[in-house]
Enzyme design. Structure first.
Site, mmCIF file in Angstrom:
data_model
loop_
_atom_site.group_PDB
_atom_site.id
_atom_site.type_symbol
_atom_site.label_atom_id
_atom_site.label_comp_id
_atom_site.label_asym_id
_atom_site.label_seq_id
_atom_site.Cartn_x
_atom_site.Cartn_y
_atom_site.Cartn_z
ATOM 1 N N HIS A 98 0.882 -1.172 0.000
ATOM 2 C CA HIS A 98 0.000 0.000 0.000
ATOM 3 C C HIS A 98 0.912 1.213 0.000
ATOM 4 C CE1 HIS A 98 -3.459 -2.537 0.901
ATOM 5 N NE2 HIS A 98 -2.724 -3.141 1.816
ATOM 6 N N LYS A 217 -9.184 -5.787 -6.175
ATOM 7 C CA LYS A 217 -8.962 -6.235 -4.801
ATOM 8 C C LYS A 217 -10.299 -6.216 -4.090
ATOM 9 C CE LYS A 217 -7.041 -6.481 -0.518
ATOM 10 N NZ LYS A 217 -6.461 -5.340 0.149
ATOM 11 N N ASP A 350 2.205 -6.199 2.999
ATOM 12 C CA ASP A 350 1.294 -5.219 3.603
ATOM 13 C C ASP A 350 2.081 -3.992 4.078
ATOM 14 O OD1 ASP A 350 -1.357 -4.610 3.875
ATOM 15 O OD2 ASP A 350 -1.739 -5.901 5.591
HETATM 16 ZN ZN ZN Z 1 -3.226 -4.907 2.854
#
Ligand code: ZN
Length: 439
Positions: A98, A217, A350
């Protein structure tokens, strides 16, 4: 006026260049980059190849071979990059980033960050991620299509960064993990990807693709770093997930499903998603279904270590912290079982939950949970490329692939933490992180 006057001259020069006979066009190696690799990891076999020469032309690998042989040889005029004291690997792939978020974007502080500011956060993190050796990433959720703008800016050469496949806003149910649940009703806050019911989720898939999404997603279950939802609860119904996957696949996009809970994992796999992200409470049935269908698992494990040590800095809510304390240690047991049973794994982090650039810390946790060092490197190269649908261009240093590579000191197959300290990074045949800077 000056540029206009110059135009005809440039045109004439271009004409003259194409008209030149071969002998007048410079040495045969002009425009070629020759990388001397002390040893090169063949990520398919796991073997090291000593004294290799990688010839690069127009950003792509032209030839790879032993520098002791006659072919390939360094053509006259080629630019030589000497990595003879390093171990060279293909550029790494992180399938779950991200880039436009930071650790303090996740709680109430994040509500003060504008969409333009988010895009600039992404520009910074893209460079940091590239310099950490990740030359390709799959970005799975961002606000306001900032990830797509970032991808386009990198491709245009405006800012440095990895190659990006971007999802745009993640699809999620109203009030679920991918919706904004931090504000009272009078603020009417919602996330761009919130969509409920079959027609609405189909429309949302089309909308994401309209604005440039490379993949879709979805949030199949609740999550950890969101307010009030339960990571173990399924969010989208099987019917909604089937509609999303069918629509995305029909339009040539893969689907990545955020899924912690057992039932959500099973139903997302049955709906045909291409990867399960996190997979925290995966059970035997989920493991077997993923093996049968070739669904990838993208575990994100290191974040547990960082978060539980640094949560005070992040500004997350008590509810988020309580979920993290329960889910993250639990996830390691179940993911270890999936590793043991041979589920296909692609490397993901992540990153954003912890500072970007620490992505390679994930390798050591994967080894701790039972993967071999080579398998972790394959997860971040060959498997990542396969999951992204980019096996023809990244993930291995073969003729025709992008010349994306990293150099490290020592043997990462003995000690994967070496990958946390990448000395040289090349993307598309250009050095984007210099050995001299890091010596
Ligand atoms: Zn994530």
């Amino acid at each position: 006026m000056k540029p206009l006057k110059l135009l005809p001259l440039v045109f004439l020069m271009a004409l003259a260049a194409t008209a030149l006979p071969a002998w007048a066009q410079g040495p045969p190696g002009a425009g070629v980059v020759a990388v001397k690799a002390g040893r090169l990891l063949d990520v398919r076999s796991g073997n090291y190849l000593n004294d290799q020469l990688i010839l690069i032309e127009a950003g792509k690998v032209r030839e790879v071979g032993s520098s002791r042989n006659v072919q390939p040889h360094v053509p006259a005029g080629a630019k030589v990059i000497d990595l003879s004291r390093y171990t060279v690997l293909p550029g790494l792939i992180d399938a779950h980033t991200h880039l436009t978020y930071n650790p303090d974007s996740l709680g109430y502080r994040g509500l003060g960050i504008s969409i333009p500011r988010e895009a600039l956060i992404g520009a910074h993190n893209a460079r940091v991620t590239l310099e950490a050796g990740f030359t390709t990433v799959r970005n799975v959720n961002a606000g306001g299509y900032t990830d797509i703008a970032l991808r386009d800016a990198i491709n245009a050469g405006d800012v440095p960064g990895p190659r990006i496949l971007a999802s745009g806003p993640a699809l999620g149910i109203t009030g679920g993990h991918c919706d904004e649940d931090l504000l009272a009703p009078q603020y009417h806050a919602f996330s761009l990807g919130a969509a409920d019911g079959v027609p609405a989720v189909m429309a949302k898939v089309r909308e994401d693709i309209k604005y440039g999404a490379d993949l879709i997603k979805i949030c199949a279950t609740g999550g950890v770093l969101s307010q009030g939802d339960n990571p173990e609860s399924e969010q989208y119904s099987p019917e909604e997930m089937r509609a999303i996957v069918q629509e995305a696949h029909r339009l040539g996009r893969k689907v990545a499903a955020h899924a912690h809970g057992t039932v959500g994992i099973r139903d997302a796999v049955l709906a045909g998603v291409d990867s399960i992200e996190h997979g925290s409470f995966i059970d035997e049935e989920g493991i077997q279904l993923m093996k049968e269908r070739g669904t990838y698992l993208v575990p994100t494990l290191y974040l547990g270590d960082w978060l539980l040590e640094n949560y005070q800095k992040m500004g997350i809510t008590d509810n988020m912290l309580a979920k993290a304390r329960y889910v993250l240690p639990e996830a390691r047991k179940h993911v270890a079982r999936a590793f043991q049973e041979g589920v296909k794994v692609a490397f993901g982090t992540d990153a954003a939950v912890y500072p970007h650039g620490l992505n390679a810390h994930e390798f050591a946790v994967m080894v701790k949970l039972g993967m071999t060092p080579l398998a972790t490197v394959q997860a971040a190269t060959l498997n990542g490329a396969d999951l992204l649908g980019w096996s023809d261009r990244v993930g291995s240093l073969e003729p025709g692939h992008f010349a994306d590579l990293i150099a490290v000191e020592g043997d990462p197959l003995q000690d994967v933490t070496i990958l946390q300290n990448v000395k040289v990074v090349m993307k598309g045949g250009e050095v984007v992180k210099e050995a001299s800077v890091t010596k």
